[in-house]
Design a protein around this motif. Structure first.
Motif, PDB file in Angstrom:
ATOM      1  N   GLN A 183       0.861  -1.180   0.000  1.00  0.00           N
ATOM      2  CA  GLN A 183       0.000   0.000   0.000  1.00  0.00           C
ATOM      3  C   GLN A 183       0.896   1.228   0.000  1.00  0.00           C
ATOM      4  OE1 GLN A 183      -3.394  -0.588   0.242  1.00  0.00           O
ATOM      5  NE2 GLN A 183      -3.937   1.547  -0.089  1.00  0.00           N
ATOM      6  N   ALA A 184       0.631   2.141  -0.904  1.00  0.00           N
ATOM      7  CA  ALA A 184       1.436   3.353  -1.023  1.00  0.00           C
ATOM      8  C   ALA A 184       0.713   4.526  -0.386  1.00  0.00           C
ATOM      9  CB  ALA A 184       1.744   3.652  -2.491  1.00  0.00           C
ATOM     10  N   ASP A 185       1.493   5.530  -0.034  1.00  0.00           N
ATOM     11  CA  ASP A 185       0.948   6.748   0.551  1.00  0.00           C
ATOM     12  C   ASP A 185       0.439   7.651  -0.570  1.00  0.00           C
ATOM     13  OD1 ASP A 185       0.266   8.974   1.964  1.00  0.00           O
ATOM     14  OD2 ASP A 185       2.171   9.164   3.027  1.00  0.00           O
ATOM     15  N   ALA A 186      -0.870   7.932  -0.543  1.00  0.00           N
ATOM     16  CA  ALA A 186      -1.454   8.746  -1.614  1.00  0.00           C
ATOM     17  C   ALA A 186      -0.852  10.137  -1.651  1.00  0.00           C
ATOM     18  CB  ALA A 186      -2.967   8.822  -1.431  1.00  0.00           C
ATOM     19  N   ASN A 187      -0.517  10.690  -0.499  1.00  0.00           N
ATOM     20  CA  ASN A 187       0.068  12.035  -0.482  1.00  0.00           C
ATOM     21  C   ASN A 187       1.419  12.058  -1.184  1.00  0.00           C
ATOM     22  OD1 ASN A 187      -2.107  13.086   0.978  1.00  0.00           O
ATOM     23  ND2 ASN A 187      -1.201  12.441   2.929  1.00  0.00           N
ATOM     24  N   ASP A 188       2.248  11.026  -0.943  1.00  0.00           N
ATOM     25  CA  ASP A 188       3.553  10.969  -1.605  1.00  0.00           C
ATOM     26  C   ASP A 188       3.394  10.798  -3.112  1.00  0.00           C
ATOM     27  OD1 ASP A 188       4.754  11.247   0.835  1.00  0.00           O
ATOM     28  OD2 ASP A 188       5.131   9.099   1.119  1.00  0.00           O
ATOM     29  N   VAL A 189       2.463   9.957  -3.514  1.00  0.00           N
ATOM     30  CA  VAL A 189       2.253   9.737  -4.946  1.00  0.00           C
ATOM     31  C   VAL A 189       1.730  11.006  -5.606  1.00  0.00           C
ATOM     32  CG1 VAL A 189       1.027   8.346  -6.645  1.00  0.00           C
ATOM     33  CG2 VAL A 189       1.858   7.276  -4.555  1.00  0.00           C
ATOM     34  N   GLU A 190       0.828  11.722  -4.942  1.00  0.00           N
ATOM     35  CA  GLU A 190       0.344  12.983  -5.494  1.00  0.00           C
ATOM     36  C   GLU A 190       1.468  14.000  -5.620  1.00  0.00           C
ATOM     37  OE1 GLU A 190      -2.841  14.201  -2.999  1.00  0.00           O
ATOM     38  OE2 GLU A 190      -4.375  13.139  -4.176  1.00  0.00           O
ATOM     39  N   TYR A 210     -14.937   7.867 -11.775  1.00  0.00           N
ATOM     40  CA  TYR A 210     -13.890   6.964 -11.304  1.00  0.00           C
ATOM     41  C   TYR A 210     -12.863   6.758 -12.416  1.00  0.00           C
ATOM     42  CZ  TYR A 210     -17.383   5.964  -7.741  1.00  0.00           C
ATOM     43  OH  TYR A 210     -18.310   6.082  -6.734  1.00  0.00           O
ATOM     44  N   SER A 211     -11.581   6.721 -12.024  1.00  0.00           N
ATOM     45  CA  SER A 211     -10.522   6.505 -13.000  1.00  0.00           C
ATOM     46  C   SER A 211      -9.400   5.712 -12.341  1.00  0.00           C
ATOM     47  CB  SER A 211      -9.985   7.842 -13.531  1.00  0.00           C
ATOM     48  OG  SER A 211      -9.450   8.617 -12.481  1.00  0.00           O
ATOM     49  N   VAL A 212      -8.640   5.009 -13.173  1.00  0.00           N
ATOM     50  CA  VAL A 212      -7.509   4.199 -12.728  1.00  0.00           C
ATOM     51  C   VAL A 212      -6.310   4.550 -13.586  1.00  0.00           C
ATOM     52  CG1 VAL A 212      -6.639   1.868 -12.317  1.00  0.00           C
ATOM     53  CG2 VAL A 212      -9.082   2.343 -12.055  1.00  0.00           C
ATOM     54  N   GLU A 257     -11.315   8.955  -7.384  1.00  0.00           N
ATOM     55  CA  GLU A 257     -12.748   9.215  -7.273  1.00  0.00           C
ATOM     56  C   GLU A 257     -12.941  10.716  -7.357  1.00  0.00           C
ATOM     57  OE1 GLU A 257     -16.308  10.547  -5.467  1.00  0.00           O
ATOM     58  OE2 GLU A 257     -14.448  10.600  -4.320  1.00  0.00           O
ATOM     59  N   ASP A 258     -13.623  11.152  -8.423  1.00  0.00           N
ATOM     60  CA  ASP A 258     -13.839  12.588  -8.651  1.00  0.00           C
ATOM     61  C   ASP A 258     -12.503  13.314  -8.716  1.00  0.00           C
ATOM     62  OD1 ASP A 258     -15.292  14.813  -9.182  1.00  0.00           O
ATOM     63  OD2 ASP A 258     -15.826  15.231  -7.097  1.00  0.00           O
ATOM     64  N   ASP A 259     -11.544  12.704  -9.462  1.00  0.00           N
ATOM     65  CA  ASP A 259     -10.205  13.265  -9.680  1.00  0.00           C
ATOM     66  C   ASP A 259      -9.394  13.392  -8.393  1.00  0.00           C
ATOM     67  OD1 ASP A 259     -10.645  13.467 -12.409  1.00  0.00           O
ATOM     68  OD2 ASP A 259     -11.503  15.471 -12.230  1.00  0.00           O
ATOM     69  N   ARG A 260      -9.802  12.725  -7.349  1.00  0.00           N
ATOM     70  CA  ARG A 260      -9.035  12.700  -6.102  1.00  0.00           C
ATOM     71  C   ARG A 260      -8.505  11.297  -5.885  1.00  0.00           C
ATOM     72  NH1 ARG A 260     -12.366  15.065  -1.217  1.00  0.00           N
ATOM     73  NH2 ARG A 260     -10.348  14.597  -0.234  1.00  0.00           N
ATOM     74  N   MET A 261      -7.202  11.195  -5.609  1.00  0.00           N
ATOM     75  CA  MET A 261      -6.583   9.890  -5.418  1.00  0.00           C
ATOM     76  C   MET A 261      -7.168   9.223  -4.180  1.00  0.00           C
ATOM     77  SD  MET A 261      -2.515   8.992  -5.476  1.00  0.00           S
ATOM     78  CE  MET A 261      -2.368   9.807  -7.073  1.00  0.00           C
ATOM     79  N   TRP A 262      -7.640   7.991  -4.381  1.00  0.00           N
ATOM     80  CA  TRP A 262      -8.343   7.269  -3.328  1.00  0.00           C
ATOM     81  C   TRP A 262      -7.487   6.137  -2.769  1.00  0.00           C
ATOM     82  CZ3 TRP A 262     -13.367   3.989  -4.454  1.00  0.00           C
ATOM     83  CH2 TRP A 262     -13.854   3.489  -3.245  1.00  0.00           C
ATOM     84  N   ARG A 263      -7.079   5.211  -3.629  1.00  0.00           N
ATOM     85  CA  ARG A 263      -6.265   4.070  -3.208  1.00  0.00           C
ATOM     86  C   ARG A 263      -5.074   3.940  -4.145  1.00  0.00           C
ATOM     87  NH1 ARG A 263     -11.090  -0.450  -2.392  1.00  0.00           N
ATOM     88  NH2 ARG A 263     -12.151   0.574  -0.638  1.00  0.00           N
ATOM     89  N   VAL A 264      -3.923   3.592  -3.562  1.00  0.00           N
ATOM     90  CA  VAL A 264      -2.701   3.449  -4.358  1.00  0.00           C
ATOM     91  C   VAL A 264      -1.971   2.188  -3.905  1.00  0.00           C
ATOM     92  CG1 VAL A 264      -0.610   4.555  -5.200  1.00  0.00           C
ATOM     93  CG2 VAL A 264      -2.532   5.958  -4.449  1.00  0.00           C
ATOM     94  N   GLU A 323     -11.702  -3.212 -13.021  1.00  0.00           N
ATOM     95  CA  GLU A 323     -12.959  -3.904 -12.746  1.00  0.00           C
ATOM     96  C   GLU A 323     -13.663  -3.300 -11.536  1.00  0.00           C
ATOM     97  OE1 GLU A 323     -11.924  -7.964 -12.241  1.00  0.00           O
ATOM     98  OE2 GLU A 323     -11.484  -8.322 -14.373  1.00  0.00           O
ATOM     99  N   GLN A 324     -12.881  -2.908 -10.517  1.00  0.00           N
ATOM    100  CA  GLN A 324     -13.477  -2.292  -9.338  1.00  0.00           C
ATOM    101  C   GLN A 324     -14.130  -0.961  -9.695  1.00  0.00           C
ATOM    102  OE1 GLN A 324     -10.703  -1.584  -6.180  1.00  0.00           O
ATOM    103  NE2 GLN A 324     -12.268  -0.991  -4.707  1.00  0.00           N
ATOM    104  N   ALA A 325     -13.443  -0.147 -10.509  1.00  0.00           N
ATOM    105  CA  ALA A 325     -14.019   1.138 -10.931  1.00  0.00           C
ATOM    106  C   ALA A 325     -15.279   0.923 -11.762  1.00  0.00           C
ATOM    107  CB  ALA A 325     -12.981   1.934 -11.717  1.00  0.00           C
ATOM    108  N   THR A 326     -15.268  -0.104 -12.598  1.00  0.00           N
ATOM    109  CA  THR A 326     -16.455  -0.396 -13.407  1.00  0.00           C
ATOM    110  C   THR A 326     -17.633  -0.783 -12.535  1.00  0.00           C
ATOM    111  OG1 THR A 326     -15.023  -1.131 -15.234  1.00  0.00           O
ATOM    112  CG2 THR A 326     -17.341  -1.811 -15.287  1.00  0.00           C
TER     113      THR A 326
END
Length: 247
Positions: A79-86, A105-107, A124-131, A149-152
């Motif tokens: 699991q990655a830190d969304a803040n670091d990835v952003e 939703y986007s991947v 989700e809504d252009d906000r990073m949710w899970r990384v 598939e999860q986003a779909t």
């Protein structure tokens, strides 16, 4: 007869049949009847002489080990830190390999060249949710398809809502068109009814007028016939007053 040590330290007398062949060097010498009983130390020595494979193995104590998520093929996934990835994305340190979008939703499959790491992010809504992050390209692709598939599935409700909204709008248009058509038909029917009534009244008045005119014609014809008779009679009377002149 020989004595053998047992687990409780006591000696047991065992009887063996006589053997004609000479004992081997590894065999124990026959014990004499006047030998003293075997001590506990002797018993322990006797037990320790068992083969190593038969001795109990020492128990290794258990320690808490951190569990790292892994992909189906066993390659490590973390699991990655969304803040670091952003932050890395804002600093243009990541390269985008693939992007999938459905409604809000986007991947994205992102690559960090500096450390040869792959990041799969769900938005989700252009906000990073899970990384999730991994160092294996094939594992990253599997993660990307899994999140796709999860986003779909998450967007299924949005898809159904959009379809229902479109269907409802279409039904509203069809209802409006049907009501307008019905109103036109109703107005046409009303106009036809009014025209039918007008024509019927006109025909009734026409028949009434024709009957009246026919009666007037009959009366006039009778009066004319009477006048003709009177004229004829007067002509006859006048002719009788004229003297007869022979030829």
């Amino acid at each position: 007869m020989r004595r053998a040590a047992v687990g409780n330290g006591a000696a047991a007398h065992l009887h063996f049949p006589p053997r004609h062949s000479a004992p081997s060097a590894s065999q124990t010498e026959p014990a004499r009847l006047d030998d003293p009983p075997a001590s506990e130390s002797d018993a322990s020595a006797t037990i320790d002489e068992r083969p190593t494979s038969q001795l109990p193995r020492p128990v290794t104590p258990l320690h808490a080990v951190p569990v790292t998520p892994s992909a189906p093929n066993g390659r490590a996934v973390q699991q990655a830190d969304a803040n670091d990835v952003e932050r890395m994305a804002n600093d243009a340190e990541l390269k985008t390999f693939h992007t999938f979008r459905t409604f809000d939703y986007s991947v994205s499959l992102l690559f960090y060249p500096k450390e040869l790491k792959y990041y799969v992010a769900l938005f989700e809504d252009d906000r990073m949710w899970r990384v999730l992050t991994t160092s294996d390209m094939n594992t990253a692709k599997q993660l990307f398809h899994h999140m796709q598939e999860q986003a779909t599935r998450l967007a299924d409700g949005e898809t159904r809502r959009l379809q229902l909204e479109a269907q409802n709008e279409q039904l509203k248009r069809l209802i409006t068109e049907a009501e307008a058509h019905a109103e036109r038909l109703r107005q046409g029917l009303q106009r036809t009814t009014e025209q039918d009534q007008a024509v019927t009244g006109r025909q009734h008045q026409l028949r009434k007028d024709l009957a009246q005119l026919e009666a007037q014609r009959t009366a006039a014809q009778a009066q004319l016939n009477k006048a003709h008779r009177q004229v004829h009679q007067l002509n006859v009377a006048n002719n009788e007053a004229i003297p007869h002149i022979p030829r």
